[in-house]
Scaffold this motif. Sequence first.
Motif: not given
Length: 215
Positions: A86-93, A101-104, A122-124, A129-137
């Motif tokens: 499952x792949x999802x990227x939010x891209x913006x200029x 990459x705003x989030x992935x 996950x990356x933002x 919130x309380x989760x690191x911006x880049x993390x592994x589940x």
Amino acid sequence: MNEVENNCAEVRMLSAKVHQGGKQSATAFRTLAQKLLAITVMEQGQRLVLRPHTRGDTVWVLEGGHNAPHTSDAGLVKLLDGHWLKIGYLLSLTGNNRLAVTSSKIQYQWTDTDRSEVFRYDYAYEAEGRHPAAHLNLHALLPEPDGPGGPGRPLERVHFPTGRTSLEQVLRLLAQGFHVRTARPPEIWEPVLAEAERMFYEVAHQPSFTSADAA
């Protein structure tokens, strides 16, 4: 040039277009990701889809384009081992017209149905919130009856902090760690992933390991 040299040259060309910014950079990002998936673990005929976001014409969603018959979940591509990514990227200029990459989310799962996840990165750009911006589940059960929830507490509730994890790293993990069959042999795809990863880390944003709440 041989196949590796041709692929590396294409990766450098596409990466340069991504780094140049402008609206064409989002298309180059999709083409590059499609290329890396196609020479590694993605089943032939699968594709990534780039579509405009409702926020405006400088924001895009990049995701897997498979229409899974058993779920409304979007963003899937089928892999050569019969499982799914499952792949999802939010891209913006950005304000200076560069692609960000705003989030992935990149998630390996057993089936095309909900709740079959194995792991997810996950990356933002900024922690929320309380989760690191880049993390592994990881989706498993804790073996010890330790902490809230008692025995068998789901491990996916733990957000393991990571640095920015690239698509290239995930593809390498699937091929080498999970033994997902690849479309081309390692002597072809390994140097291509390495070249793409090198160019990615020249410009990649690395978030803090702390959560937004802790910052």
